[in-house]
Design a protein around this motif. Structure first.
Motif, PDB file in Angstrom:
ATOM      1  N   GLN A  85       0.837  -1.209   0.000  1.00  0.00           N
ATOM      2  CA  GLN A  85       0.000   0.000   0.000  1.00  0.00           C
ATOM      3  C   GLN A  85       0.868   1.254   0.000  1.00  0.00           C
ATOM      4  N   MET A  86       1.940   1.218   0.785  1.00  0.00           N
ATOM      5  CA  MET A  86       2.797   2.405   0.875  1.00  0.00           C
ATOM      6  C   MET A  86       3.633   2.572  -0.389  1.00  0.00           C
ATOM      7  N   ALA A 214      12.692  -2.988  10.097  1.00  0.00           N
ATOM      8  CA  ALA A 214      13.902  -2.158  10.157  1.00  0.00           C
ATOM      9  C   ALA A 214      13.874  -1.048   9.115  1.00  0.00           C
ATOM     10  N   LEU A 215      13.183  -1.300   8.008  1.00  0.00           N
ATOM     11  CA  LEU A 215      13.122  -0.299   6.921  1.00  0.00           C
ATOM     12  C   LEU A 215      11.917   0.640   7.060  1.00  0.00           C
ATOM     13  N   SER A 216      11.169   0.500   8.160  1.00  0.00           N
ATOM     14  CA  SER A 216       9.881   1.200   8.243  1.00  0.00           C
ATOM     15  C   SER A 216       9.990   2.704   7.994  1.00  0.00           C
ATOM     16  N   TRP A 217      11.026   3.349   8.518  1.00  0.00           N
ATOM     17  CA  TRP A 217      11.144   4.801   8.317  1.00  0.00           C
ATOM     18  C   TRP A 217      11.322   5.127   6.837  1.00  0.00           C
ATOM     19  N   LYS A 218      12.187   4.364   6.175  1.00  0.00           N
ATOM     20  CA  LYS A 218      12.462   4.642   4.758  1.00  0.00           C
ATOM     21  C   LYS A 218      11.231   4.306   3.897  1.00  0.00           C
ATOM     22  N   ASN A 220       8.218   4.797   4.763  1.00  0.00           N
ATOM     23  CA  ASN A 220       7.395   6.014   4.863  1.00  0.00           C
ATOM     24  C   ASN A 220       7.639   6.925   3.662  1.00  0.00           C
ATOM     25  N   LEU A 221       8.914   7.057   3.317  1.00  0.00           N
ATOM     26  CA  LEU A 221       9.302   8.014   2.279  1.00  0.00           C
ATOM     27  C   LEU A 221       8.886   7.555   0.882  1.00  0.00           C
ATOM     28  N   SER A 223       6.067   6.523   0.159  1.00  0.00           N
ATOM     29  CA  SER A 223       4.687   6.933  -0.092  1.00  0.00           C
ATOM     30  C   SER A 223       4.599   8.397  -0.518  1.00  0.00           C
ATOM     31  N   LEU A 224       5.738   9.100  -0.532  1.00  0.00           N
ATOM     32  CA  LEU A 224       5.761  10.462  -1.086  1.00  0.00           C
ATOM     33  C   LEU A 224       5.894  10.335  -2.603  1.00  0.00           C
ATOM     34  N   ARG A 273      -3.493   1.893  10.863  1.00  0.00           N
ATOM     35  CA  ARG A 273      -3.291   3.332  10.620  1.00  0.00           C
ATOM     36  C   ARG A 273      -4.339   4.163  11.342  1.00  0.00           C
ATOM     37  N   ASN A 278      -0.109   6.897  11.008  1.00  0.00           N
ATOM     38  CA  ASN A 278       0.269   6.678   9.606  1.00  0.00           C
ATOM     39  C   ASN A 278       1.766   6.423   9.487  1.00  0.00           C
ATOM     40  N   ASP A 279       2.504   6.849  10.505  1.00  0.00           N
ATOM     41  CA  ASP A 279       3.964   6.692  10.500  1.00  0.00           C
ATOM     42  C   ASP A 279       4.303   5.205  10.637  1.00  0.00           C
ATOM     43  N   ARG A 281       6.855   3.687  11.410  1.00  0.00           N
ATOM     44  CA  ARG A 281       7.656   3.284  12.577  1.00  0.00           C
ATOM     45  C   ARG A 281       6.754   2.703  13.665  1.00  0.00           C
TER      46      ARG A 281
ATOM     47  N   PHE B  89      -1.360   8.811   2.603  1.00  0.00           N
ATOM     48  CA  PHE B  89      -1.267   8.568   4.047  1.00  0.00           C
ATOM     49  C   PHE B  89      -0.815   9.852   4.731  1.00  0.00           C
ATOM     50  N   PRO B  90      -1.755  10.707   5.113  1.00  0.00           N
ATOM     51  CA  PRO B  90      -1.347  11.996   5.684  1.00  0.00           C
ATOM     52  C   PRO B  90      -0.587  11.844   7.002  1.00  0.00           C
ATOM     53  N   TYR B  91       0.671  12.253   6.964  1.00  0.00           N
ATOM     54  CA  TYR B  91       1.507  12.167   8.163  1.00  0.00           C
ATOM     55  C   TYR B  91       1.277  13.401   9.024  1.00  0.00           C
ATOM     56  N   THR B  95       6.193  14.652  11.694  1.00  0.00           N
ATOM     57  CA  THR B  95       6.791  13.537  10.933  1.00  0.00           C
ATOM     58  C   THR B  95       7.205  14.021   9.549  1.00  0.00           C
ATOM     59  N   MET B  99      11.134  13.990   8.043  1.00  0.00           N
ATOM     60  CA  MET B  99      11.573  13.244   6.851  1.00  0.00           C
ATOM     61  C   MET B  99      12.797  13.887   6.204  1.00  0.00           C
ATOM     62  N   LEU B 107      20.683   3.020   5.911  1.00  0.00           N
ATOM     63  CA  LEU B 107      19.517   2.371   5.278  1.00  0.00           C
ATOM     64  C   LEU B 107      18.432   1.958   6.282  1.00  0.00           C
ATOM     65  N   MET B 108      18.840   1.338   7.379  1.00  0.00           N
ATOM     66  CA  MET B 108      17.839   0.813   8.311  1.00  0.00           C
ATOM     67  C   MET B 108      17.724   1.637   9.586  1.00  0.00           C
ATOM     68  N   SER B 110      16.401   4.812  11.910  1.00  0.00           N
ATOM     69  CA  SER B 110      15.279   5.739  12.072  1.00  0.00           C
ATOM     70  C   SER B 110      15.781   6.986  12.791  1.00  0.00           C
TER      71      SER B 110
END
Lengths: 336, 254
Positions: A85-86, A214-218, A220-221, A223-224, A273, A278-279, A281, B89-91, B95, B99, B107-108, B110
């Motif tokens: 989805q992301m 582990a990749l959850s933060w990246k 997120n990006l 989905s931009l 969500r 939505n984050d 992380r 997905f509105p952050y 957040t 970014m 890479l991994m 946060s």
């Protein structure tokens, strides 16, 4: 917000453990949660806790593999769905968006047609799913479209081809024994799950879940928009490739041992969500816990509601479809 | 900081979009790009951070070709802010700003406490305190643009590239965004932005660049547009640039 979301994730984690303990007790041979804990302590420490042999056998040999599988696959499918989805920036996408689960279903169907062993059915389902992903990536990279759109379009084509191939396999199958076996497998069920089947998928699914977390933060990006993500300095192609591979490994493994279990990967990320964040992380770990709990609870219904076991794929659809409609109505109201 | 563009040409498949573009942006400059739809403004802005590869010509940042700068390093030099986008997905605002630190993470990895503390500094710098606790879908278009500017500052970018930052915004939000960016430029940042509103370009830029037919037809201070017919030719109708009683420039179409 982050602290609040973190607390919610911890609560969901505790709830998942409770669900697992209760689920171990549910069945025709009812065992109380206290009894379950005593059996588990007895098995782990080796000290007798006064539980009878039947209870120990039911919990450890029959229910434990199945519940571990539902926890693992529920977590995996839900996380796989949220990842897709992301990546595709679309909340209505599910783990079979690229057609890899259809391909895995074909691999399993063909193996059943050929009368191969259950191990080979699982192995071939997995290989077909991964091979489909490789095919999709190869073709999509040759299209001149934006990468995500190219993947979706090629995925639709590949999915359609494997769907047709599965229908052809069904047409060829003996309607008295092989066809029902294929149909039942594709409906999705955890009934045949034992420690051996669980052992086959535990490492790839567990590892893929760990990498995605582990990749959850990246993620997120991703989905931009592509330009935004690149402007921020993110190697979108690399992260997307890792994430899609992990999500596909999970999906293919799931089909390999349990057939097609729909809706978990679509509905659970929404709940995660809506209730947590939505984050990714925070929503990724909460999706893992919600997916585990959901599939474990549905499996309890599947094996205990009626005298004949109801395939879990049917039940997840019965619960997931109305919920999805509800979400659609909510979104229509939001847009208007 | 100096961005130099020399002899830049670009075409989509066989269709030429830009040819022979020479342009520079220096520290403390706010450059506005004017031109009709299809003049090549967005293409030029997307070429600067390396999203597109030029057919000919060079783009250098402090003497180094932009293409030779790694993606992660580039993020610390310049930030591209597209037109208003609505995320599936509105952050939260925090957040979204956070970014901006991603290029400095492995890479991994946060973001941690240090990055979160920096977000609070950015919120203060752009006066976003009132909306900091909200999500991106519940704030106005102007506020959303400012959040994206804050995210760009989080990157440590010195050059802000804004593609039509004022489109879809009401007049007060248009002014709000450009005034805030103007404040940053006075603090030493640089900015290049495209706009369809020549009035805003006259009042909110240190240089106006007008584009037509894939080339630059004007590149000078806004004051020098007074008595110049370049905007009339650009928009195919008579436009007068006048200086008002209080010394400000205004655009009057006739």
């Amino acid at each position: 917000m982050s602290q609040k979301a973190g607390i919610k994730v911890i609560i969901l984690g505790i709830a998942t453990i409770l669900v697992a303990v209760i689920a171990l007790g549910i069945g025709r041979y009812w065992i109380s949660p206290i009894g379950i804990i005593r059996v588990l302590i007895q098995q782990i420490t080796g000290h007798s806790m006064g539980m009878d042999r039947n209870a120990v056998a039911v919990v450890t040999h029959i229910r434990l593999p199945r519940i571990l599988a539902s926890l693992l696959l529920g977590a995996g499918l839900a996380l796989s769905g949220q990842t897709f989805q992301m990546i595709f920036r679309n909340p209505l996408v599910s783990p079979d968006v690229l057609g890899t689960s259809t391909a895995a279903g074909f691999g399993a169907s063909l193996s059943l047609l050929l009368g191969l062993s259950s191990v080979l059915v699982s192995v071939n389902a997995f290989i077909a799913g991964i091979a489909a992903l490789a095919l999709i990536y190869t073709i999509a990279s040759r299209t001149r479209r934006e990468q995500t759109l190219g993947l979706i379009l090629v995925g639709m084509v590949v999915s359609s081809l494997f769907s047709a191939a599965t229908s052809f396999v069904k047409l060829m199958a003996d309607p008295n024994n092989v066809l029902p076996a294929i149909t039942y497998f594709l409906m999705g069920t955890l009934s045949g799950t034992d420690m051996r089947a669980l052992g086959m998928v535990a490492v790839p699914v567990g590892l893929s879940i760990a990498v995605l977390l582990a990749l959850s933060w990246k993620i997120n990006l991703l989905s931009l928009s592509e330009d935004e993500a690149r402007s921020i300095g993110v190697n979108t192609k690399l992260i997307r490739a890792i994430a899609i591979t992990c999500a596909t490994v999970i999906t293919a493994c799931s089909v390999a041992v349990a057939g097609n279990i729909g809706w978990v990967g679509l509905v659970i990320p929404h709940i995660s969500r809506m209730t947590v964040s939505n984050d990714a992380r925070y929503s990724f770990p909460s999706t893992v816990f919600l997916g585990s709990s959901f599939l474990t609870l549905v499996d309890c219904v599947s094996r205990s509601a009626t005298t004949i076991e109801i395939p879990i794929g049917i039940l997840t659809s019965f619960i997931g479809a109305p919920f999805f409609l509800l979400l659609l109505f909510r979104e229509v109201r939001y847009d208007s | 900081m100096t961005l130099e563009i020399r002899g830049l040409s670009f075409s989509y498949k066989e269709k030429p979009v830009l040819s022979g573009i020479d342009l520079s942006v220096r520290e403390g400059e706010m450059v506005s790009l004017l031109g009709k739809n299809g003049a090549g403004k967005t293409t030029l802005l997307r070429l600067i951070p390396g999203f597109l590869k030029p057919d000919e010509g060079t783009i250098t940042f402090d003497g180094t070709p932009v293409g030779a700068i790694k993606l992660r390093q580039r993020a610390g030099l310049m930030a591209y802010i597209p037109q208003i986008t609505r995320s599936a997905f509105p952050y939260s605002v925090r957040t979204s700003i956070l970014m901006g630190c991603s290029s400095r993470l492995s890479l991994m990895q946060s973001p941690g406490k240090r990055e979160e503390a920096k977000v609070e500094q950015m919120i203060e710098l752009l006066n976003l305190q009132e909306i900091a606790g909200r999500t991106m879908d519940t704030i106005s278009g102007g506020e959303r643009q400012l959040v994206l500017v804050a995210r760009a500052l989080m990157q440590d970018a010195r050059l802000l590239i804004l593609d039509e930052p004022t489109s879809f915004l009401d007049y007060s939000n248009q002014l709000l965004v450009l005034e805030k960016v103007g404040e940053l430029v006075r603090k030493g940042y640089s900015c290049i932005y495209s706009t369809h509103n020549p009035d805003l370009a006259l009042t909110h830029s240190s240089r106006v660049v007008a584009m037509a037919d894939g080339g630059i037809v004007y590149d000078d201070r806004p004051e020098n547009l007074v008595g110049n017919d370049v905007l009339s030719r650009l928009y195919s109708r008579h436009i007068s640039i006048v200086r008002t009683e209080n010394g400000r420039l205004a655009c009057i179409p006739e």
